[in-house]
Design a protein around this motif. Sequence first.
Motif, PDB file in Angstrom:
ATOM      1  N   ALA A  93       3.377  -8.806   0.205  1.00 42.11           N
ATOM      2  CA  ALA A  93       2.733  -7.682  -0.482  1.00 42.11           C
ATOM      3  C   ALA A  93       2.369  -6.588   0.516  1.00 42.11           C
ATOM      4  CB  ALA A  93       1.494  -8.170  -1.220  1.00 42.11           C
ATOM      5  N   ARG A  94       1.757  -6.979   1.631  1.00 50.28           N
ATOM      6  CA  ARG A  94       1.362  -5.992   2.623  1.00 50.28           C
ATOM      7  C   ARG A  94       2.588  -5.339   3.262  1.00 50.28           C
ATOM      8  NH1 ARG A  94      -3.606  -6.476   5.153  1.00 50.28           N
ATOM      9  NH2 ARG A  94      -3.469  -8.752   5.164  1.00 50.28           N
ATOM     10  N   GLY A  95       3.622  -6.134   3.531  1.00 52.56           N
ATOM     11  CA  GLY A  95       4.839  -5.598   4.129  1.00 52.56           C
ATOM     12  C   GLY A  95       5.545  -4.627   3.203  1.00 52.56           C
ATOM     13  N   MET A  96       5.541  -4.918   1.905  1.00 47.46           N
ATOM     14  CA  MET A  96       6.172  -4.024   0.942  1.00 47.46           C
ATOM     15  C   MET A  96       5.443  -2.684   0.887  1.00 47.46           C
ATOM     16  SD  MET A  96       6.925  -4.572  -3.132  1.00 47.46           S
ATOM     17  CE  MET A  96       7.747  -6.141  -2.863  1.00 47.46           C
ATOM     18  N   VAL A  97       4.120  -2.741   0.919  1.00 49.78           N
ATOM     19  CA  VAL A  97       3.329  -1.506   0.904  1.00 49.78           C
ATOM     20  C   VAL A  97       3.629  -0.671   2.140  1.00 49.78           C
ATOM     21  CG1 VAL A  97       0.988  -0.581   1.076  1.00 49.78           C
ATOM     22  CG2 VAL A  97       1.478  -2.420  -0.556  1.00 49.78           C
ATOM     23  N   ARG A 190       1.119   6.213   8.269  1.00 45.00           N
ATOM     24  CA  ARG A 190       1.623   5.114   7.447  1.00 45.00           C
ATOM     25  C   ARG A 190       0.615   3.974   7.378  1.00 45.00           C
ATOM     26  NH1 ARG A 190       5.565   1.778  10.601  1.00 45.00           N
ATOM     27  NH2 ARG A 190       3.523   1.147  11.383  1.00 45.00           N
ATOM     28  N   ASP A 191       0.080   3.570   8.523  1.00 43.62           N
ATOM     29  CA  ASP A 191      -0.861   2.450   8.557  1.00 43.62           C
ATOM     30  C   ASP A 191      -2.143   2.776   7.792  1.00 43.62           C
ATOM     31  OD1 ASP A 191       0.988   1.137  10.091  1.00 43.62           O
ATOM     32  OD2 ASP A 191      -0.054   1.451  12.001  1.00 43.62           O
ATOM     33  N   LEU A 192      -2.607   4.016   7.933  1.00 37.52           N
ATOM     34  CA  LEU A 192      -3.826   4.423   7.247  1.00 37.52           C
ATOM     35  C   LEU A 192      -3.637   4.394   5.737  1.00 37.52           C
ATOM     36  CD1 LEU A 192      -6.702   5.641   7.412  1.00 37.52           C
ATOM     37  CD2 LEU A 192      -5.631   7.906   7.481  1.00 37.52           C
ATOM     38  N   TRP A 196      -5.266   1.849   2.730  1.00 34.31           N
ATOM     39  CA  TRP A 196      -5.943   2.335   1.523  1.00 34.31           C
ATOM     40  C   TRP A 196      -5.278   1.797   0.260  1.00 34.31           C
ATOM     41  CZ3 TRP A 196      -6.322   8.234   3.052  1.00 34.31           C
ATOM     42  CH2 TRP A 196      -7.305   8.373   4.037  1.00 34.31           C
ATOM     43  N   VAL A 197      -3.948   1.872   0.245  1.00 37.15           N
ATOM     44  CA  VAL A 197      -3.215   1.429  -0.947  1.00 37.15           C
ATOM     45  C   VAL A 197      -3.431  -0.056  -1.196  1.00 37.15           C
ATOM     46  CG1 VAL A 197      -0.899   1.024  -1.870  1.00 37.15           C
ATOM     47  CG2 VAL A 197      -1.485   3.265  -0.924  1.00 37.15           C
ATOM     48  N   TRP A 198      -3.342  -0.862  -0.130  1.00 42.83           N
ATOM     49  CA  TRP A 198      -3.543  -2.288  -0.312  1.00 42.83           C
ATOM     50  C   TRP A 198      -4.959  -2.580  -0.787  1.00 42.83           C
ATOM     51  CZ3 TRP A 198      -1.788  -6.467  -1.842  1.00 42.83           C
ATOM     52  CH2 TRP A 198      -2.511  -7.653  -1.689  1.00 42.83           C
ATOM     53  N   PRO A 217       5.200 -14.460   1.419  1.00 44.04           N
ATOM     54  CA  PRO A 217       6.328 -13.894   0.661  1.00 44.04           C
ATOM     55  C   PRO A 217       6.001 -13.859  -0.831  1.00 44.04           C
ATOM     56  CG  PRO A 217       7.120 -15.463   2.280  1.00 44.04           C
ATOM     57  CD  PRO A 217       5.620 -15.587   2.265  1.00 44.04           C
ATOM     58  N   LEU A 218       6.288 -12.741  -1.459  1.00 44.45           N
ATOM     59  CA  LEU A 218       5.987 -12.603  -2.880  1.00 44.45           C
ATOM     60  C   LEU A 218       6.764 -13.606  -3.725  1.00 44.45           C
ATOM     61  CD1 LEU A 218       5.784  -8.736  -3.231  1.00 44.45           C
ATOM     62  CD2 LEU A 218       3.939 -10.358  -3.592  1.00 44.45           C
ATOM     63  N   SER A 219       7.907 -14.055  -3.202  1.00 50.08           N
ATOM     64  CA  SER A 219       8.697 -15.025  -3.954  1.00 50.08           C
ATOM     65  C   SER A 219       7.946 -16.340  -4.125  1.00 50.08           C
ATOM     66  CB  SER A 219      10.035 -15.276  -3.243  1.00 50.08           C
ATOM     67  OG  SER A 219       9.810 -15.733  -1.919  1.00 50.08           O
ATOM     68  N   GLU A 220       6.964 -16.576  -3.231  1.00 50.20           N
ATOM     69  CA  GLU A 220       6.197 -17.817  -3.317  1.00 50.20           C
ATOM     70  C   GLU A 220       4.952 -17.665  -4.183  1.00 50.20           C
ATOM     71  OE1 GLU A 220       5.274 -19.112   0.608  1.00 50.20           O
ATOM     72  OE2 GLU A 220       7.369 -19.164   1.280  1.00 50.20           O
TER      73      GLU A 220
END
Length: 230
Positions: A93-97, A190-192, A196-198, A217-220
């Motif tokens: 989730a965090r990686g996708m964001v 990007r990190d900032l 916020w988004v997460w 992993p979101l698949s899990e």
Amino acid sequence: MTSSGTPPDGRAARWAGQRERRRREFVEAGMRAIARYGPEASTEQIADEAGVARTRIYKHFADTADLQRAIALRAAEMIGAQFTPLWGSSHTARGMVHATIGAHIEWLSEHRELYQYLMRQSVTGPRDVVADVKTAIARQLTALFEYYLGLFSVDQNIGETIAYGLVGLVESATARWLDAPRGIERADLRDLLARWVWSIIDDTLRANGIALNPDAPLSELDFRRVGETP
């Protein structure tokens, strides 16, 4: 020719296909003209780039606003094509964001003239073409959020509100950064924004009793109910 005087279906289909092809060619010429002349690119310059007279364009577009909307839709397609591969189930989730926001910042940076053109037309034109682009992105995000909210048994109706809110946040912050970076590097922006988004996504899930592991992993679907022992 049919008794009504209209061409057979085959001919009508070929004509429609040819018309659509010409519209796409003019839109691509518009993209090149904007890259060459900047956000002030005129319809005349777009026609020159296409190698035709300005009046020729209006055989395929109702007016200048119709051409501008077609360019905006093409921009939305380009952004969508860049985002879609990032939304696979292999991401956390965090990686996708992070990846999505990074791609958005990169796209706006590399297509700054196009974005400024769309902004200019939104102010001076009869319709907000930037809103068209943001709406196209938000609709894609809405589908993504609704899918995962459904898996978590959370009310899917909030997916659209979250999507539109996040698109507005990221787009407006990035647009301002392009005009006035104030020493903030692209990676830092990007990190900032990703943080916020997460935070917004996490707060929404927790309000509905879900604690999602952002690094699994979101698949899990590694999540638990709030209050459960990890």
